[in-house]
Design an enzyme around this catalytic site. Structure first.
Site, PDB file in Angstrom:
ATOM      1  CE  LYS A   1      -4.204  -2.084   1.522  1.00  0.00           C
ATOM      2  NZ  LYS A   1      -3.767  -3.483   1.789  1.00  0.00           N
TER       3      LYS A   1
HETATM    4  C1  LIG Z   1      -4.468  -4.653   1.245  1.00  0.00           C
HETATM    5  C2  LIG Z   1      -3.668  -5.906   1.063  1.00  0.00           C
HETATM    6  C3  LIG Z   1      -4.032  -6.913   0.141  1.00  0.00           C
HETATM    7  C4  LIG Z   1      -5.293  -6.809  -0.694  1.00  0.00           C
HETATM    8  O1  LIG Z   1      -5.190  -5.813  -1.657  1.00  0.00           O
HETATM    9  P1  LIG Z   1      -6.467  -5.227  -2.427  1.00  0.00           P
HETATM   10  O2  LIG Z   1      -5.967  -4.119  -3.240  1.00  0.00           O
HETATM   11  O3  LIG Z   1      -7.426  -4.799  -1.350  1.00  0.00           O
HETATM   12  O4  LIG Z   1      -7.002  -6.346  -3.227  1.00  0.00           O
HETATM   13  C5  LIG Z   1      -3.210  -8.012  -0.004  1.00  0.00           C
HETATM   14  N1  LIG Z   1      -2.089  -8.151   0.735  1.00  0.00           N
HETATM   15  C6  LIG Z   1      -1.706  -7.213   1.641  1.00  0.00           C
HETATM   16  C7  LIG Z   1      -0.476  -7.445   2.433  1.00  0.00           C
HETATM   17  C8  LIG Z   1      -2.485  -6.069   1.841  1.00  0.00           C
HETATM   18  O5  LIG Z   1      -2.095  -5.155   2.744  1.00  0.00           O
END
Ligand SMILES: *Cc1c(COP(=O)(O)O)cnc(C)c1O
Length: 478
Positions: free
Chosen positions: A113
């Site tokens: 993120k």
């Molecule tokens: C948020 C997250 C996901 C999922 O991602 P999306 O964009 O919501 O599909 C997968 N792995 C990790 C480590 C995350 O923080």
């Protein structure tokens, strides 16, 4: 480039407005009016670019109202060696024949993120500077998103962050990651309740329009278009790097496997493919919360009640519904807002829709996405197998993708598994999968983080009056 809403309620708004608003008043999501379509010659040029150059090349095709020089500065500020610990920003590691990890976890909070939120934080700040305005970010989190949002907000001149967290319900590491941030512009609020209680408080405060306008409330949640846009870049970077290592031409396909929760990361892959990045097949992976796997197999999207969510070792994928999924269906349904309004009205009323007997499902089948779901034993076996073969430890989220990648691996087509978090965030699961004596080496800046001083305030669940009062007292304004 102008933007429009999936619900048809906004047409021709600017990129900057899409950043500040996040979504429309009618809950529509922003979509660019058109998409670039890169030629082989474009791809040749892009392949020789570094991360920052590639980001500028792709993002500038989607951003009309930030001058190129300023955009370049924002990108250079967001994707640095200092922040990501590596010049590659998203390094590629080979794990077996034709199989690679795209490491997306080298940012300040050790999850993918950061790649979107570092840029979004800077862009937010830039736009507010241009408008001579400010924003107070109000958000609820159960883990990853909160710390990434805090890192994206701190030290930004025109932003403050108010982050609600469920007290005692996050890992000690995650708690420390948020509460040990002592910046004056960041306010951690510990609520004696669940994540849903936190979210309900944020929602209620935000629904008070007078309050929202007076204190310039803003959001950085996963439906913000900028987050999706920023994520397209690393798909391209990863594909080009794998082609280079495999000595393949620039139009040779690479498949990708992506663990999913809100369908944000997969959507970025889908758009990357749409604009001409040579991605063959996109393997979508869910854990036991398999709402999306069921949709891609049967054409039925059935969201879950909160109490029916299964708590897993990959908590960022434990979802009831997928907030970015609407953008994909919009594309599948030939960008018809009426279809979206009807389908999501049905979701609201009946918690599902079924398009299995419509031509749209044919489009889904032809869209290049295949899906699978995994269970804990499969994930732990994958973690163990990759560790035994390579010495590399993957985290439980990444393991979802690795399992599904195995199911869909095509001979002769390289596979790029998106590694979305660092294993050190999930030490207990890794020890369970690999044995207690395994040592997970933490990067310098995270050593002893649990013992650092913490700064937070407590609040009763449901006490929206106190929340509003607190925001009012500590909000930023010029
Ligand atoms: C948020 C997250 C996901 C999922 O991602 P999306 O964009 O919501 O599909 C997968 N792995 C990790 C480590 C995350 O923080």
């Amino acid at each position: 480039m102008q933007y429009k809403s999936t619900r048809g309620d906004v047409v021709d708004c600017s990129f900057s407005d899409s950043v500040l608003w996040g979504s429309t008043d009618k809950h529509g999501l922003f979509i660019p009016n058109n998409f670039p379509n890169y030629s082989k010659k474009d791809l040749e040029e892009m392949r020789s670019m570094n991360y920052q150059e590639l980001a500028l090349r792709i993002m500038s095709d989607f951003i009309g109202d930030i001058p190129r020089g300023d955009l370049e500065k924002l990108i250079r500020k967001s994707y640095t060696r200092e922040i990501f610990g590596t010049d590659a920003i998203t390094p590629i590691t080979k794990i077996s024949k034709e199989k690679y990890l795209l490491e997306l976890f080298h940012g300040p909070t050790l999850a993918f993120k950061d790649l979107a939120l570092q840029f979004l934080g800077n862009t937010f700040d830039y736009i507010l500077e241009e408008m001579d305005s400010t924003t107070n970010i109000l958000t609820a989190t159960s883990g990853d998103t909160g710390s990434a949002a805090i890192e994206a907000t701190r030290r930004r001149k025109r932003l403050r962050a108010f982050v609600l967290t469920p007290e005692g319900r996050m890992s000690p590491f995650q708690t420390a990651q948020m509460y040990s941030v002592l910046d004056p512009g960041v306010f951690n609020i510990a609520v004696n309740g669940t994540f849903d209680d936190c979210q309900a408080m944020v929602k209620e405060a935000g629904e008070d329009k007078e309050f929202r306008d007076k204190y310039h409330l803003g959001y950085m949640n996963s439906i913000n278009w900028t987050r999706v846009l920023a994520q397209i870049v690393y798909y391209a970077k990863g594909v080009f790097e794998i082609q280079r290592r495999e000595n393949l031409p620039v139009d040779a396909f690479v498949d990708a496997a992506t663990p999913t929760g809100n369908f944000g990361d997969v959507l970025a892959g889908y758009y990357a493919k749409k604009i001409g990045i040579p991605i063959g097949q996109l393997d979508l992976a869910t854990n036991e919360n398999n709402v999306l796997d069921i949709f891609f197999k049967d054409g039925i999207y059935r969201i879950r009640k909160k109490e029916d969510v299964i708590v897993t070792d990959s908590p960022s994928m434990d979802i009831t519904s997928a907030s970015n999924f609407e953008r994909y269906i919009y594309d599948i349904a030939h960008e018809d807002p009426k279809v979206i309004n009807d389908l999501w009205k049905q979701v609201k009323e009946e918690m599902f829709f079924d398009i299995s007997n419509t031509p749209y499902f044919e489009n889904v089948k032809n869209s290049g996405i295949v899906s699978g779901s995994t269970i804990k034993r499969e994930r732990y076996d994958a973690i163990k197998k990759i560790y035994n073969e390579t010495g590399i430890i993957i985290d439980p989220h990444t393991a979802n993708g690795a399992v599904v990648a195995e199911q869909y691996k095509r001979e002769g087509v390289p596979m790029m598994c998106l590694a979305t978090a660092s294993p050190i965030k999930f030490e207990d699961s890794i020890k369970e999968a690999l044995g207690q004596d395994i040592v997970l080496e933490r990067p310098e800046q995270f050593r002893g983080i649990e013992d650092r001083p913490k700064r937070y305030v407590r609040m009763e669940r449901g006490d929206v009056d106190s929340l509003k009062k607190f925001v009012a007292e500590h909000s930023i304004s010029l």
